[in-house]
Design an enzyme around this catalytic site. Sequence first.
Site, PDB file in Angstrom:
ATOM      1  N   ASN A 166       0.821  -1.198   0.000  1.00  0.00           N
ATOM      2  CA  ASN A 166       0.000   0.000   0.000  1.00  0.00           C
ATOM      3  C   ASN A 166       0.863   1.259   0.000  1.00  0.00           C
ATOM      4  OD1 ASN A 166      -1.872   1.996   0.306  1.00  0.00           O
ATOM      5  ND2 ASN A 166      -2.818   1.183   2.139  1.00  0.00           N
ATOM      6  N   ASP A 167       1.405   1.619   1.158  1.00  0.00           N
ATOM      7  CA  ASP A 167       2.151   2.867   1.270  1.00  0.00           C
ATOM      8  C   ASP A 167       3.283   2.984   0.256  1.00  0.00           C
ATOM      9  OD1 ASP A 167       0.585   3.764   3.316  1.00  0.00           O
ATOM     10  OD2 ASP A 167       1.858   2.957   4.896  1.00  0.00           O
ATOM     11  N   VAL A 168       3.904   1.856  -0.084  1.00  0.00           N
ATOM     12  CA  VAL A 168       5.066   1.912  -0.981  1.00  0.00           C
ATOM     13  C   VAL A 168       4.679   2.221  -2.425  1.00  0.00           C
ATOM     14  CG1 VAL A 168       6.418   0.338   0.452  1.00  0.00           C
ATOM     15  CG2 VAL A 168       5.072  -0.574  -1.436  1.00  0.00           C
ATOM     16  N   THR A 169       3.352   2.334  -2.694  1.00  0.00           N
ATOM     17  CA  THR A 169       2.919   2.679  -4.041  1.00  0.00           C
ATOM     18  C   THR A 169       2.256   4.053  -4.065  1.00  0.00           C
ATOM     19  OG1 THR A 169       0.717   1.750  -3.703  1.00  0.00           O
ATOM     20  CG2 THR A 169       2.402   0.263  -4.541  1.00  0.00           C
ATOM     21  N   ALA A 227       1.103   3.927   7.428  1.00  0.00           N
ATOM     22  CA  ALA A 227       1.369   5.339   7.695  1.00  0.00           C
ATOM     23  C   ALA A 227       0.081   6.088   8.037  1.00  0.00           C
ATOM     24  CB  ALA A 227       2.043   5.988   6.491  1.00  0.00           C
TER      25      ALA A 227
END
Lengths: 465, 102
Positions: free
Chosen positions: A394-397, A435
Amino acid sequence: MLSANLSAIFYLISGVLFILALRGLSSPETSRQGNFFGILGMIIAITVTFLSIGNFSTGFAIVLIFLLIGGLIGAFIAYKIPMTAMPELVAGFHSLVGLAAVFVAIAAFLNPEAFNLGSQGNIKLGSLIEMSIGAAVGAITFSGSIIAFLKLQGIMSGSPITFKGQHPLNALILISIIVIIYLLCSTQSSNLFWILLAISFLIGFLLIIPIGGADMPVVISMLNSYSGWAAAGIGFTLENTALIITGALVGSSGAILSYIMCKGMNRSFFNVILGGFGATEQSSSSQNKEQRPVKNGNADDAAFLMKNASSVIIVPGYGMAVAQAQHALREMVDTLKKNDIKVSYAIHPVAGRMPGHMNVLLAEANVPYDEVFELEEINNDFANADVAFVIGANDVTNPVAKTDPQSPIYGMPVLDVEKCKSVLFVKRSLSPGYAGIDNDLFYKENTLMLFADAKKMTEDITKNL
Amino acid sequence: MEIDPFIFRLSIFILSIFIGYYVVWSVTPSLHTPLMSVTNAISSVIIVGAIIAGLAGNSEAIFNSSSIFGFLAISLAAINIFGGFLVTQRMLAMYKKKKKDK
């Protein structure tokens, strides 16, 4: 009985073999040989220790028994452990190194004659300093790793535990550790030694509880580093070259991994260590949450999109590990490849719960490692790919990291998933990631959300292909 | 004046940190998990200290307070040594290259 000089040379050899063991990991082809060097180095170190003591009495038999008990337990764990549990296993192993360091330090403190360190109550100053540093770092490694283990195992909640005055308290304890080491060295009092151990255990515990689940890659790497420094401290006490070399290697290895992990999140080491990330952000983002439309799809739609693609990039994340979807994923990819679709995998440095976590899971599912790429290697390819299949990440995209300076993850390197012609997002719900921020990608025109368990959805897509 | 042996050990230590720095940077990111498990295994070379402590008791009193800690540390380190190397081996065995296109 081996002379001291000869055994020192053998310890040096085993230290060199350990260096080669790490060197081997520079590529998968040489890595297995590297591991063999490591084993050889360990056998040499242990054999030389026996030979240099040269006392093959009853004690020797007991040593072998304890060695065997530990060995059997270790071998059993190594064969039984599922690959998804690797982060917990590594955390557990760190705690054992820490505790072993503490025990060796205690043994040396109680019986310094055996180690040529002077006599009880009159231990050589240098040795006492080294011993207490080794013991303190070992104790911190132990209790810190236990907390990390409990958090990873899910026994303890992964959310950060913070309380008022946490940082001043920790600072106070750290200062008192230094003061106690100083007093211990000047008085040789055994009470102070026990107090030192007790508060070191306490600080290890306190240091890790405020750190959240997704920051575990940093924590594990950091504890890896600590276990090395603890070993080095004991190595100085025992005047053993193998232990000093290894301690330094492991210490710097863990430090480098922590650095890589922090860079992967664009956060400073201290920001991670001070903890509490996520908890505070969550409340602020929930206020301005608006209902935005998302495109909801099913396995059939996903299969249709992929069938008509010529290249697909897979972006796995922690969710894939949780759902144990790696095998189902590989089956899906096999089907795609049969249809002449080019498939590659994109791994973000902090995907998963420890460095390299995703790579191991994909390797377990028989994904060839030359189809798996790191962020820098593959990020330009998204623009030319037809479909990005995001599974459990999720956050890494999140493109917000590139566009919104207000965002807590601003500046974090992210995978340019949004540049793909279409994006498939397998997720259980719309809930924000670690996050605590919304992912803009969910609402993009070309994004199709697949709300389901990652494994189930992947299997369904394969059926529809 | 003679140089304190501590200085030699410190030199080894510092140089090893540098070796570690360069060696670990060259480790491919896909092998970072095996790197952690193998560093776990090798840092358990601390077992040499545990063996010394365990064998320090004399034949009349094999178990004294010091040697008991030694024995326990032997078991802990052995779990790591065997577990660490074997699990690393198990992981590394899974890393395969793409089969040549038929």
